[in-house]
Scaffold this motif. Structure first.
Motif, short mmCIF file in Angstrom:
data_model
loop_
_atom_site.label_atom_id
_atom_site.label_comp_id
_atom_site.label_asym_id
_atom_site.label_seq_id
_atom_site.Cartn_x
_atom_site.Cartn_y
_atom_site.Cartn_z
N SER A 208 0.86 -1.18 0.00
CA SER A 208 0.00 0.00 0.00
C SER A 208 0.90 1.23 0.00
O SER A 208 2.11 1.15 0.22
CB SER A 208 -0.93 0.01 1.22
N THR A 238 -0.80 -6.85 -3.28
CA THR A 238 -1.37 -5.54 -2.96
C THR A 238 -2.55 -5.74 -1.99
O THR A 238 -3.32 -6.69 -2.13
CB THR A 238 -1.85 -4.84 -4.23
N GLU A 248 -3.59 -1.79 -9.30
CA GLU A 248 -2.15 -1.96 -9.03
C GLU A 248 -1.39 -0.67 -9.27
O GLU A 248 -0.22 -0.69 -9.67
CB GLU A 248 -1.59 -3.08 -9.91
N ARG A 251 1.95 -0.47 -7.23
CA ARG A 251 2.94 -1.44 -7.70
C ARG A 251 3.50 -1.01 -9.07
O ARG A 251 4.71 -1.09 -9.32
CB ARG A 251 2.33 -2.83 -7.78
N ASN A 271 4.31 -10.86 -6.40
CA ASN A 271 2.95 -10.34 -6.19
C ASN A 271 2.00 -11.45 -5.76
O ASN A 271 1.14 -11.89 -6.52
CB ASN A 271 2.44 -9.68 -7.48
#
Length: 776
Positions: A208, A238, A248, A251, A271
């Motif tokens: 985050s 995530t 995302e 990311r 991930n």
């Protein structure tokens, strides 16, 4: 007087409320870990989870999840409370963070807590220093509804104490649990991840915006110039809430930064939400761990706890939890959002193997007490302390009910025998019940069938009993009398006590208690019965069984037998044999008092246990029969003292069976049993008849009010069907309605019906006499 219970509380069952795996969040992981650890504790409590769902249909939970709550449905919270209460868990362990419960700032969880009947220990995963007014209200109400608060850092303790004004003794510091893994060289696990000959930097956890990973990436170019074999692994999916709201975005921003800085060969994104075993392997493979969070207000971090517990050298920004955990050489702190400082810290530790190894060794050694096994021990200890506090200082859930202290003002509940009928089959009355349903597993006993016979015979001759009930009571009396007939063993002159549901006696001779109660029941039958068959059978059986009473050693079986003999002699006053046996037994009771009572302990034993009121009842009864003033005085004094020891704040607080009341030591407050109230009520009526003092009627009423809710928890125990719950525990009423408690209630109610009628008649006679005098 010390009112602490002797016995250490036992935690048999715990309901844990929180998110749960496979839901992807830190609290779900924590809750799963604590449940697993508690279940493996050497006391092996049953540990079930009430899981909070953030999506329709929930998750594919494991079997330990027994109930699910849709986070935004307030009715689910109320239903969950009812479920927890019905299953009578000993303890609730709440995992709290504002964002995981529904309502404004998670206030729906308060509705669940408000309805619970057992203690709550709340683990605070977030403690706000500057809460909004609404957050402060939720937090303060949560604190009110919790019996103990658990936090994971000294910082959290200080915040709760200074900002929320919570006494430090109401807060327990228990560290965040860590896995119990060996201290190994990182090279051992690097081969599995194709990282041989690489230096490994690791961050793990749900991704985050506030994780600050971009600052680590910005720090890497200067590091890889001197440590070209460095790989930075960003491990974790995530956060689901972020993914739903932003996708995302964060990311992708990080990946773009990696490409811009030409770090593709040095940064690896994993991930996914990795299982526990794989996470431990990643941690073991890391040379250095980093938590670059961007905000100070973080009171705990499971990822940091795990890194330290697995023996990692750590670099972190100085959020609250990190400042505390990395002190004393367990890690290195860098300023928030400061990439150059991160560069310097990484180079220092990568270039100095000795310093890095010393740091990781200290982190590992200093966190051994935080292993999940040890954390479970601390939680169990906290649960026990809370249970102990409840026994010593019970907190009523409801206002005290309105009750009458005068025998003339009391409104008695209607007499009902429905539950008694549900407990009785064609053999006799079953001992136990699960809630209101007869439990056949435990079969029958003479103790309960004797009590049931007394109740039936008294009910047949008590004003207020419905005429419709009398034929049923007559049938029940015959059944209970038949049980006693079968229980008597002519080979040894003793009553057997326990019979299995398959009608097999489990012994050839029962306890003295059961024999004494059988004599009591037979005496009452002879006294009350208008049926010649009942009287003849009871008399015949009584004469055979009464001989054994002469050899009794226990003061309670002697007392039961004496009350039965007195009832028998009301019909057969000329029976010199029974008169002699009774005289001898009464004298033995009196001698026990003479030899053992002291000024501040006018009792005949060093431990006061069960059915205590029956002892002075028998002594007063036989003191009158024998015209022995000392016997009557001794019984009255003992009864008054006994009542005083069990009266607090104007209500009766019975000696509990978890330790009883030991002279000069302790009075156990719980569990309180209905049987004792019946014994005291009858003793008070006997005392009134002996002294003609109205105070004894008030004490009898006070004892009776215990059933109606004038007790430590302000909770009634009787049922409109004529049943009675099995006892008063430190936090709740035992919802089972077995024979002993049900019969104690019915016998007490019948006694009060007779006494109130007699009191009313006495009052009417007195009024007539006054009227005649005034006319004269």
């Amino acid at each position: 007087m010390n009112t602490s219970p002797i016995s250490t509380p036992v935690i048999n069952s715990v309901a844990v409320i929180g998110n749960y795996l496979p839901r992807k969040c830190g609290i779900a992981t924590f809750t799963a870990d604590i449940v697993k650890s508690l279940t493996k504790h050497n006391e092996e409590p049953e540990c079930k989870t009430i899981a909070i769902n953030d999506r329709p249909g929930g998750y594919d939970y494991p079997e330990e999840v027994c109930f699910e709550i849709n986070e935004n449905d307030p009715q689910d919270y109320r239903t969950a409370a009812e479920y927890i209460n019905i299953n009578q868990f000993d303890m609730v362990s709440l995992q709290h963070e504002f964002g995981i419960y529904g309502g404004d700032h998670g206030q729906f969880i308060l509705e669940l807590l408000e309805d619970l009947t057992m203690p709550v220990v709340t683990t605070l995963h977030t403690v706000l220093v500057e809460p909004t007014r609404e957050q402060a209200w939720v937090m303060n109400r949560l604190i009110e509804l919790s019996d103990r608060l658990v936090v994971m850092s000294d910082t959290a303790v200080n915040i709760l104490h200074t900002i929320y004004d919570i006494p430090r003794e109401d807060i327990t510091l228990i560290p965040h649990g860590i896995p119990d893994v060996p201290f190994v060289d990182p090279c051992y696990y690097k081969e599995k991840f194709d990282l041989i000959d690489r230096k490994v930097l690791l961050t793990f956890g749900l991704l985050s915006q506030n994780k600050g990973i971009e600052y680590v990436i910005k720090a890497l170019p200067d590091v890889v110039e001197k440590v070209p074999d460095l790989t930075y692994i960003v491990l974790g999916a995530t956060h689901p809430n972020i993914l739903e709201a932003e996708g995302e975005q964060y990311r992708n921003k990080l990946k773009k930064l990696v490409r811009k800085l030409d770090l593709e060969d040095h940064v690896k994104f994993e991930n996914r939400f990795v299982p526990f075993d794989e996470l431990c392997e990643y941690l073991s493979a890391a040379d250095l761990y980093i938590t670059p969070y961007t905000k100070e207000e973080q009171i705990t971090s499971g990822t940091l706890a795990y890194a330290l517990g697995t023996g990692k050298a750590v670099i972190s920004t100085p959020y609250w939890y990190a400042k505390e955990m990395l002190s004393d050489g367990r890690g290195q702190l860098v300023p928030f959002e400061d990439a150059p400082a991160i560069t310097d810290a990484m180079l220092e530790l990568f270039e100095d193997d000795a310093q890095r190894h010393q740091m990781r060794k200290k982190a590992y050694d200093d966190n051994r007490e935080a292993r999940w096994e040890e954390v479970a021990n601390q939680y169990i200890a906290s649960f026990k302390e809370v249970r102990l506090e409840h026994r010593q200082n019970p907190q009523p859930s409801f206002p005290a009910p309105a009750t009458a202290n005068s025998i003339d003002d009391i409104e008695l509940p209607p007499l009902a025998f429905d539950h008694l009928l549900s407990l009785t089959d064609d053999t006799g009355i079953l001992q136990h019940a699960r809630y209101t349903i007869a439990n056949r597993d435990h079969g029958y006993c003479t103790d309960d069938n004797a009590r049931a016979l007394i109740m039936a015979m008294q009910a047949l001759h008590t004003p207020g009993v419905n005429r419709i009930d009398k034929p049923r009571l007559n049938t029940l009396a015959a059944r209970y009398l038949s049980f006693l007939l079968h229980a008597y063993n002519p080979d040894n002159g003793r009553f057997r006590n326990f019979m299995s549901y398959s009608r097999q006696w489990l012994e050839s001779s029962g306890s003295e208690d059961s024999h004494g109660r059988a004599l009591w029941a037979l005496g009452e039958t002879i006294k009350f019965s208008k049926n010649d068959s009942y009287t003849s059978l009871a008399s015949s059986l009584f004469m055979k069984a009464v001989k054994a009473a002469d050899s009794f050693e226990g003061v309670r079986p002697i007392s039961f037998a004496l009350v039965g003999m007195d009832a028998y002699l009301e019909t057969f006053a000329g029976d010199s044999n029974v008169q002699n046996i009774g005289s001898d037994l009464a004298e033995r009771l009196l001698n026990e008092f003479r030899e053992n009572q002291e000024k501040n302990w006018p009792w005949l034993e060093s431990t006061i246990s069960y059915s205590n009121g029956k002892v002075p009842d028998a002594l007063i009864t036989w003191g009158q029969r024998l015209d022995n003033p000392e016997m009557v005085r001794t019984g009255l004094r003992a009864l008054e003292w006994l009542l005083n020891q069990q009266t607090e704040d104007g209500h009766i607080s019975i000696i509990g069976n978890e330790g009883w009341f030991v002279k000069d030591k302790h009075k156990a407050r719980f569990d309180q049993q209905a049987l004792e109230l019946h014994a005291l009520i009858e003793a008070c009526i006997t005392a009134y008849n002996a002294s003609n003092k109205e105070d004894w009627l008030e004490r009898a009423t006070q004892c009776f009010n215990w059933f109606l809710g004038h007790n430590d928890l302000h909770m009634p125990l009787y049922d409109s069907t004529g049943g009675c719950r099995d006892g008063l525990e430190s936090t709740k009423v035992n919802q089972n309605q077995g024979a002993e408690s049900t019969l104690a209630w019915l016998l007490s109610l019948l006694t009060m019906y007779r006494v109130t009628k007699e009191s009313k008649e006495d009052s009417e006679v007195g009024s007539m006499e006054k009227s005649l005098i005034s006319k004269r």
